[in-house]
Design an enzyme around this catalytic site. Sequence first.
Site, PDB file in Angstrom:
ATOM      1  CG  HIS A   9      -3.074   3.562   2.186  1.00  0.00           C
ATOM      2  ND1 HIS A   9      -3.553   3.121   0.972  1.00  0.00           N
ATOM      3  CD2 HIS A   9      -3.141   2.496   3.031  1.00  0.00           C
ATOM      4  CE1 HIS A   9      -3.884   1.846   1.079  1.00  0.00           C
ATOM      5  NE2 HIS A   9      -3.647   1.444   2.315  1.00  0.00           N
ATOM      6  CB  CYS A  55      -0.959  -0.003   1.183  1.00  0.00           C
ATOM      7  SG  CYS A  55      -2.008  -1.460   1.227  1.00  0.00           S
ATOM      8  CG  ASN A  68      -6.640  -0.602   1.508  1.00  0.00           C
ATOM      9  OD1 ASN A  68      -5.956  -0.230   0.553  1.00  0.00           O
ATOM     10  ND2 ASN A  68      -6.109  -1.010   2.648  1.00  0.00           N
TER      11      ASN A  68
HETATM   12  O1  UT7 Z   1      -3.701  -1.052   3.606  1.00  0.00           O
HETATM   13  C1  UT7 Z   1      -2.935  -1.551   4.645  1.00  0.00           C
HETATM   14  C2  UT7 Z   1      -3.299  -0.975   5.857  1.00  0.00           C
HETATM   15  N1  UT7 Z   1      -4.407  -1.687   6.491  1.00  0.00           N
HETATM   16  C3  UT7 Z   1      -4.984  -1.080   7.471  1.00  0.00           C
HETATM   17  O2  UT7 Z   1      -4.658   0.053   7.745  1.00  0.00           O
HETATM   18  C4  UT7 Z   1      -6.005  -1.807   8.314  1.00  0.00           C
HETATM   19  C5  UT7 Z   1      -5.806  -1.411   9.755  1.00  0.00           C
HETATM   20  N2  UT7 Z   1      -6.734  -2.013  10.678  1.00  0.00           N
HETATM   21  C6  UT7 Z   1      -8.046  -1.733  10.670  1.00  0.00           C
HETATM   22  O3  UT7 Z   1      -8.497  -0.964   9.860  1.00  0.00           O
HETATM   23  C7  UT7 Z   1      -8.923  -2.333  11.750  1.00  0.00           C
HETATM   24  O4  UT7 Z   1      -8.091  -2.978  12.696  1.00  0.00           O
HETATM   25  C8  UT7 Z   1      -9.963  -3.325  11.191  1.00  0.00           C
HETATM   26  C9  UT7 Z   1     -11.024  -2.577  10.417  1.00  0.00           C
HETATM   27  C10 UT7 Z   1      -9.288  -4.347  10.293  1.00  0.00           C
HETATM   28  C11 UT7 Z   1     -10.655  -4.069  12.335  1.00  0.00           C
HETATM   29  O5  UT7 Z   1     -11.237  -3.144  13.245  1.00  0.00           O
HETATM   30  P1  UT7 Z   1     -11.031  -3.352  14.808  1.00  0.00           P
HETATM   31  O6  UT7 Z   1     -11.773  -2.267  15.462  1.00  0.00           O
HETATM   32  O7  UT7 Z   1      -9.546  -3.442  15.044  1.00  0.00           O
HETATM   33  O8  UT7 Z   1     -11.786  -4.721  15.049  1.00  0.00           O
HETATM   34  P2  UT7 Z   1     -11.212  -6.089  15.628  1.00  0.00           P
HETATM   35  O9  UT7 Z   1     -10.279  -6.729  14.663  1.00  0.00           O
HETATM   36  O10 UT7 Z   1     -10.739  -5.869  17.016  1.00  0.00           O
HETATM   37  O11 UT7 Z   1     -12.534  -6.940  15.687  1.00  0.00           O
HETATM   38  C12 UT7 Z   1     -13.607  -6.582  16.546  1.00  0.00           C
HETATM   39  C13 UT7 Z   1     -14.692  -7.634  16.416  1.00  0.00           C
HETATM   40  C14 UT7 Z   1     -14.192  -9.050  16.536  1.00  0.00           C
HETATM   41  O12 UT7 Z   1     -15.173  -9.789  17.242  1.00  0.00           O
HETATM   42  P3  UT7 Z   1     -14.982 -10.127  18.810  1.00  0.00           P
HETATM   43  O13 UT7 Z   1     -13.689 -10.881  18.894  1.00  0.00           O
HETATM   44  O14 UT7 Z   1     -14.926  -8.780  19.474  1.00  0.00           O
HETATM   45  O15 UT7 Z   1     -16.202 -10.914  19.102  1.00  0.00           O
HETATM   46  C15 UT7 Z   1     -14.131  -9.545  15.124  1.00  0.00           C
HETATM   47  O16 UT7 Z   1     -14.270 -10.930  15.025  1.00  0.00           O
HETATM   48  O17 UT7 Z   1     -15.289  -7.534  15.122  1.00  0.00           O
HETATM   49  C16 UT7 Z   1     -15.320  -8.837  14.530  1.00  0.00           C
HETATM   50  N3  UT7 Z   1     -15.234  -8.668  13.071  1.00  0.00           N
HETATM   51  C17 UT7 Z   1     -16.314  -8.462  12.309  1.00  0.00           C
HETATM   52  N4  UT7 Z   1     -17.630  -8.372  12.593  1.00  0.00           N
HETATM   53  C18 UT7 Z   1     -18.468  -8.119  11.572  1.00  0.00           C
HETATM   54  C19 UT7 Z   1     -14.129  -8.660  12.297  1.00  0.00           C
HETATM   55  N5  UT7 Z   1     -14.475  -8.460  11.017  1.00  0.00           N
HETATM   56  C20 UT7 Z   1     -15.826  -8.325  10.999  1.00  0.00           C
HETATM   57  C21 UT7 Z   1     -16.763  -8.086   9.974  1.00  0.00           C
HETATM   58  N6  UT7 Z   1     -18.061  -7.991  10.316  1.00  0.00           N
HETATM   59  N7  UT7 Z   1     -16.398  -7.926   8.690  1.00  0.00           N
END
Ligand code: UT7
Length: 324
Positions: free
Chosen positions: A251, A118, A281
């Site tokens: 980005h 990215c 993205n």
């Molecule tokens: O281009 C390269 C750069 N990439 C990035 O910059 C991405 C950086 N990271 C992020 O944008 C965020 O960390 C994410 C959007 C990927 C995730 O957000 P988060 O607030 O960090 O969520 P999390 O991974 O802590 O997940 C929270 C909950 C989890 O459930 P539990 O364990 O709390 O029950 C996940 O299993 O959300 C769940 N979850 C979803 N729920 C519904 C994860 N993906 C999904 C989904 N729909 N698609």
Amino acid sequence: MLYTKIIGTGGYLPPRIVSNNDLAAQLAEQGLETSDQWITERTGIRQRHLAERGVTSSQLATQAARRALSDAGIEASDIDLIIVATSTPDHIFPSTACLVQNELGISGGAAFDVQAVCSGFVYALTTADALIKAGVASKALVIGAEVFSTILDWNDRGTCVLFGDGAGAVVLSASSEPGILAAQLKADGSQNGILCTAGNVSYGEVVGDPFLRMDGQAVFKFAVNALTQSAQDVASKAQIDLSEIDWMVPHQANVRIINFIGRKLGMPTDKIVITLDKHANTSAASVPLALDAARKDGRIKAGDTVLMQGVGGGFTWGSVLARM
Ligand code: UT7
């Protein structure tokens, strides 16, 4: 003194738009739960463009390149350097840049790919700037192009909802006026595992995992800290105050990351270009697509100072500060 000026931009998105609701319905059929609300609240993404099976990065890149050339008002035959930033090349080799060169009906200039995920576009732009300033090239196409849908695990709701396909391009020209004011490129290979597609083709077989894997929270924290520092470094290198920057073109991964960085830098939200709601993205394509969108809708004008930033796998990150 020789400078590098951006003289044209272009973008191309595959026509198929998939909304969060469409995707949620598709994933539900596979027994995976997600929702428009989760995706919008956590990321800001509302839809993405996805290429049809068989569509390649070079095809998207060529379309974006043609639009950028037409915007610049020059012919493909004027181009003596093509750099394509992509992590989803058509082939192992030849490079996607060579395929684009062929599609544009030109030959003889340099053409190669840059692999910085990215951050690829800011890496490619900085490389082209250096080659122009060194007198190696005089007119360059720098393109970010991706079909990330081909490396997503569509059974992993934590990643497959985040990405889209597309290409963005800029035309650069040697110029007696600035131009690209300053750039910074960084990498920390010790973090290679937090965002990777670690598979390979070897002895005729796919070896390892061919899908994108990400530790989202680790990437989130790294991105906020790295890009805040990089923006400060590049502004100080160009000897301008952050308040003099007219537009930030970051980005497009997550609106929460962008807003954190904006707040830390004291950048008002109306100076930050956001396209991730529509494009999701698109990895190396995200910055040139956003730059093109904001030029075409009249926000970014000639003379404006623009901060472009990339961050991604490697781990890599970087910033380019340019006067349009
Ligand atoms: O281009 C390269 C750069 N990439 C990035 O910059 C991405 C950086 N990271 C992020 O944008 C965020 O960390 C994410 C959007 C990927 C995730 O957000 P988060 O607030 O960090 O969520 P999390 O991974 O802590 O997940 C929270 C909950 C989890 O459930 P539990 O364990 O709390 O029950 C996940 O299993 O959300 C769940 N979850 C979803 N729920 C519904 C994860 N993906 C999904 C989904 N729909 N698609």
